[in-house]
Design a protein around this motif. Structure first.
Motif, PDB file in Angstrom:
ATOM      1  N   GLU A 284     -51.575 -22.901 -48.591  1.00 15.82           N
ATOM      2  CA  GLU A 284     -51.960 -23.166 -49.964  1.00 15.82           C
ATOM      3  C   GLU A 284     -51.986 -24.664 -50.166  1.00 15.82           C
ATOM      4  O   GLU A 284     -50.994 -25.345 -49.898  1.00 15.82           O
ATOM      5  CB  GLU A 284     -50.955 -22.514 -50.918  1.00 15.82           C
ATOM      6  N   CYS A 285     -53.132 -25.171 -50.620  1.00 25.53           N
ATOM      7  CA  CYS A 285     -53.242 -26.614 -50.838  1.00 25.53           C
ATOM      8  C   CYS A 285     -52.584 -26.948 -52.166  1.00 25.53           C
ATOM      9  O   CYS A 285     -52.789 -26.257 -53.155  1.00 25.53           O
ATOM     10  CB  CYS A 285     -54.700 -27.036 -50.856  1.00 25.53           C
ATOM     11  N   GLU A 286     -51.796 -28.009 -52.180  1.00 25.84           N
ATOM     12  CA  GLU A 286     -51.166 -28.396 -53.439  1.00 25.84           C
ATOM     13  C   GLU A 286     -51.762 -29.684 -53.976  1.00 25.84           C
ATOM     14  O   GLU A 286     -51.154 -30.383 -54.773  1.00 25.84           O
ATOM     15  CB  GLU A 286     -49.654 -28.508 -53.239  1.00 25.84           C
ATOM     16  N   GLY A 287     -52.974 -29.973 -53.525  1.00 30.82           N
ATOM     17  CA  GLY A 287     -53.634 -31.217 -53.917  1.00 30.82           C
ATOM     18  C   GLY A 287     -53.975 -31.291 -55.396  1.00 30.82           C
ATOM     19  O   GLY A 287     -54.106 -32.371 -55.954  1.00 30.82           O
ATOM     20  N   CYS A 288     -54.147 -30.150 -56.040  1.00 29.12           N
ATOM     21  CA  CYS A 288     -54.462 -30.143 -57.466  1.00 29.12           C
ATOM     22  C   CYS A 288     -54.114 -28.767 -58.011  1.00 29.12           C
ATOM     23  O   CYS A 288     -53.777 -27.874 -57.251  1.00 29.12           O
ATOM     24  CB  CYS A 288     -55.936 -30.517 -57.699  1.00 29.12           C
ATOM     25  N   PRO A 289     -54.184 -28.595 -59.334  1.00 26.27           N
ATOM     26  CA  PRO A 289     -53.749 -27.307 -59.886  1.00 26.27           C
ATOM     27  C   PRO A 289     -54.595 -26.100 -59.477  1.00 26.27           C
ATOM     28  O   PRO A 289     -54.305 -24.987 -59.907  1.00 26.27           O
ATOM     29  CB  PRO A 289     -53.830 -27.528 -61.400  1.00 26.27           C
ATOM     30  N   ARG A 310     -61.893 -25.358 -52.905  1.00 23.47           N
ATOM     31  CA  ARG A 310     -62.955 -25.509 -53.893  1.00 23.47           C
ATOM     32  C   ARG A 310     -63.585 -26.894 -53.869  1.00 23.47           C
ATOM     33  O   ARG A 310     -64.728 -27.065 -54.245  1.00 23.47           O
ATOM     34  CB  ARG A 310     -62.386 -25.254 -55.294  1.00 23.47           C
ATOM     35  N   CYS A 311     -62.846 -27.894 -53.480  1.00 28.72           N
ATOM     36  CA  CYS A 311     -63.367 -29.257 -53.597  1.00 28.72           C
ATOM     37  C   CYS A 311     -63.951 -29.763 -52.294  1.00 28.72           C
ATOM     38  O   CYS A 311     -64.528 -30.842 -52.252  1.00 28.72           O
ATOM     39  CB  CYS A 311     -62.257 -30.194 -54.031  1.00 28.72           C
ATOM     40  N   GLY A 312     -63.795 -29.037 -51.211  1.00 29.19           N
ATOM     41  CA  GLY A 312     -64.347 -29.488 -49.937  1.00 29.19           C
ATOM     42  C   GLY A 312     -63.435 -30.440 -49.199  1.00 29.19           C
ATOM     43  O   GLY A 312     -63.789 -30.975 -48.155  1.00 29.19           O
TER      44      GLY A 312
HETATM   45  S1  SF4 Z   1     -59.515 -27.949 -55.178  1.00 24.35           S
HETATM   46 FE1  SF4 Z   1     -59.169 -29.180 -53.350  1.00 24.35          FE
HETATM   47  S2  SF4 Z   1     -57.335 -30.413 -53.820  1.00 24.35           S
HETATM   48 FE2  SF4 Z   1     -57.432 -28.756 -55.320  1.00 24.35          FE
HETATM   49  S3  SF4 Z   1     -56.115 -27.180 -54.421  1.00 24.35           S
HETATM   50 FE3  SF4 Z   1     -58.244 -26.738 -53.810  1.00 24.35          FE
HETATM   51  S4  SF4 Z   1     -58.430 -27.731 -51.814  1.00 24.35           S
HETATM   52 FE4  SF4 Z   1     -56.611 -28.600 -52.770  1.00 24.35          FE
END
Ligand code: SF4
Ligand code: SF4
Lengths: 325, 329
Positions: A284-289, A310-312
């Motif tokens: 699980e990416c914690e880069g953003c909500p 979602r953001c690539g």
């Molecule tokens: S949108 Fe990008 S930064 Fe945000 S949780 Fe998903 S992969 Fe991580």
């Protein structure tokens, strides 16, 4: 011998076909995906290699199905196509002039409308079980009938029982009720086929202009009772093509041939990939909500693909694109 | 300290932000907009709203929650009618009350009625709105003029082919207008509620996915209002729903336009108005035979399903173009 490989990885089944240069399907393999697409695909490739002569040359590989990107990476695909296009290409090649494709698989169903050999409309159902093969599987299991016998028995029916209910749960309780009332088994089975056909036509078939020739494909097309129920509901003859249960893979092979017609070498990784160690993991990416669940595929410990972000941020870092769109 | 006014990035934000924002800023207030939709915002909205309402309204709850502790007042206009003798979906009217009853610990809500059913000018609305912050009628009048001007400029930018976020960036961040990406790719009209198609999270990046595959994208908002109304007037019955009219009028126009190769209709699951417009559009499409895709979005929509449909739709357009009629694929 030269030919093309078509691979269809779905959530229920994983199918592989080998098609020779003339478009003849020489081998077809049908396996259950059982939640392990990588393993099952490797198993499929291994079986295929065993069945094919040693001098085989793969001139092109096409993948399709919900696991098409994954399969494309593992096998090394020249073309990765969605299942609508693949099914349409397969049906219109095997049944020239087809105008309607009814497709019911184990976990999803679709309808494809073609005119002059080109798709003009389509719809998919991936949500409602009452419109898919799992509906029949469940009821067959309840009635203790092997699913292979289902169609044959249903054909013996003279007066199909009307089974009410737009949803699998209601249909089931109504069926139990009809059983207790003493209706014959063939009549109940034929009634179930009619209920599935009704659900299908009201759901994915809604508003579609169904014109002949009509082709019925997907795993459920094995069921002769279903074919008859469609014919009666539509008042049209319904064709079940050869290879009806691996049409996605056939389409992928045809698309691979189309793609490679201009020349070039296939990206096929060879049947040896059956022995390579692939792993699907994730985090699980914690880069953003958004907290995306990122899927990660590794080959011999090295990350070769990621998607689900979602953001690539993760997929782009590999110079790999999840999707064509 | 300047007073902070919160505006949720939801519902008719995409139509009216310049009107509200410029008005407040001209009165010396600070405008705070909720952050772009994320999973966290959506989930907060789902948890705090009933499951009997449509997804866009539930998402708007999430945006209100995102603002709740960061602003002094919340601006939730009670939208009754946005055009003479027309209504909009009653959910917009009910939204401020739903929020008031559904979320506790809110800052004060400012929710004057916006109702143009019998009037042409929204001025009385702005007077009522402005009085919450100042007694100075002249200041309110001047702020109103600036707001109307900003809105007109915004609409102009949309009609040039920009989408809301791009147009807002030009208006408020001084970003250059930019050239319309030309290219010979196919053109697709995306028809749907602004809060569905312009929210990248909800639409699963529909617009940017299309753009990335070389498609030129159009929407109802790129067309002048008069043209849209002219087209919608061809319906046998007058549609009293402003948003439905916009979508139908735009769909009609794009269906006839030789520059547009396909139409995508985006609908919310459980939205009555959308199922009506979707039905009307798909009937007309069938008559005219342009590639058409109906995408219904709900909180369970899987990205994979949307991608598959989109890919199939693009293939459908491509194969149609390159195959002479009568030849098999
Ligand atoms: S949108 Fe990008 S930064 Fe945000 S949780 Fe998903 S992969 Fe991580
Ligand atoms: S028009 Fe539909 S999506 Fe929009 S607020 Fe009304 S019910 Fe919800």
């Amino acid at each position: 011998m030269k030919g093309y490989l078509g691979i269809d990885v779905g959530s229920v089944s994983t199918n592989l076909v080998f098609m020779d240069e003339n478009g003849e399907i020489r081998e077809a393999i049908y396996l259950r995906t059982r939640g392990q697409p990588i393993f099952v695909l490797q198993e499929g490739l291994r079986q295929l290699a065993e069945r094919l002569p040693g001098n085989i040359v793969i001139s092109g590989v096409g993948t399709t199905g919900s696991g098409r990107y994954l399969a494309g990476i593992i096998a090394g695909a020249d073309v990765v196509k969605n299942e609508i296009t693949s099914h349409a290409v397969a049906a219109s090649t095997l049944v020239p002039g087809v105008q309607t494709i009814l497709e019911i698989g184990g976990q999803d169903s679709k309808i494809i409308i073609l005119r002059n050999g080109v798709v003009t409309d389509f719809a998919m159902n991936t949500v409602c079980a009452a419109g898919t093969g799992s509906f029949l599987d469940q009821q067959a299991a309840r009635l203790n009938i092997p699913i292979e016998e289902f169609g044959k028995l249903a054909l013996k029916s003279t007066v199909p029982v009307r089974i009410a209910g737009r949803c699998a749960v209601f249909a089931e309780s109504d069926m139990i009720h009809k059983q207790q009332m003493g209706y014959s088994l063939p009549d109940i089975l034929a009634g179930l086929c009619e209920a599935l056909v009704r659900n299908y036509l009201n759901n994915v078939g809604k508003g579609k202009e169904i014109l002949p020739p009509v082709v019925f494909q997907g795993g459920v097309a094995a069921n002769a009772g279903m074919r008859r129920a469609f014919e009666q509901a539509l008042g049209l003859e319904v064709h079940v093509p050869p290879h009806y249960n691996v049409m996605g893979a056939v389409g992928a092979a045809l698309l691979a041939r189309e793609k490679m017609a201009g020349g070039g070498t296939s990206r096929f990784r060879g049947f040896g990939v059956a022995k390579t160690r692939f792993k699907a993991g994730g985090f699980e990416c914690e880069g953003c909500p958004n907290l995306c669940e990122v899927v990660e595929i590794t080959r011999e410990g090295e990350v070769i693909a990621r998607w689900g972000d979602r953001c690539g941020r993760w997929s782009n870092s590999l110079g790999y694109k999840e999707n064509a769109v | 300290m300047t007073l902070k006014v919160g505006i949720p990035r939801a519902l008719l934000y995409y139509y009216y932000l310049p009107l509200w924002r410029t008005f407040f800023e001209a009165l010396g207030l600070e405008v705070v907009i909720s952050r772009p939709t994320t999973k966290t915002i959506l989930e907060a909205g789902l948890q705090n709203s009933g499951d009997d309402v449509c997804l866009p309204v539930r998402l708007a709850f999430g945006h209100v929650l995102d603002l709740k502790d960061r602003v002094d007042v919340l601006f939730l206009p009670r939208l009754v009618s946005i055009a003479r003798r027309e209504y909009i979906c009653p959910k917009f009217l009910g939204f401020p009350d739903m929020v008031r009853h559904g979320i506790s610990g809110l800052p004060p809500l400012i929710d004057p009625n916006f109702n143009l059913y019998r009037k042409d000018s929204p001025y009385p609305f702005f007077v009522a709105l402005g009085r919450n912050f100042t007694g100075n009628r002249l200041a309110i009048y001047l702020a109103y003029r600036r707001a109307m001007h900003a809105q007109a400029r915004y609409v102009q930018l949309l009609e040039k082919g920009l989408f809301p976020e791009q147009a807002l960036a030009v208006l408020y961040r001084g970003v250059a207008e930019g050239q319309e990406p030309g290219g010979g790719g196919p053109a697709v009209a995306v028809i749907g509620h602004p809060y569905n198609i312009y929210d990248p999270y909800i639409s699963m990046n529909l617009l940017s996915r299309l753009a990335r595959s070389g498609v030129r994208v159009r929407s109802a908002d790129n067309l002048p209002e008069t043209l849209v109304r002219e087209q919608a007037a061809r319906l046998p019955k007058h549609l009293f729903w402003s948003l439905g009219q916009r979508m139908i009028g735009a769909a009609w126009h794009y269906l006839q336009s030789p520059d547009v190769d396909g139409i995508i209709h985006v609908a919310s699951f459980a939205c009555g108005p959308d199922s009506l417009t979707g039905e009307l559009i798909s009937r007309e499409v069938r008559r005219r035979g342009k590639p058409f895709l109906n995408l219904t979005l709900d909180e369970h929509s899987a990205e994979a399903g949307v991608v598959t449909r989109l890919e199939a739709f693009l293939d459908m357009m491509e194969r149609r173009q390159f195959l002479p009629a009568g030849e098999s694929v």
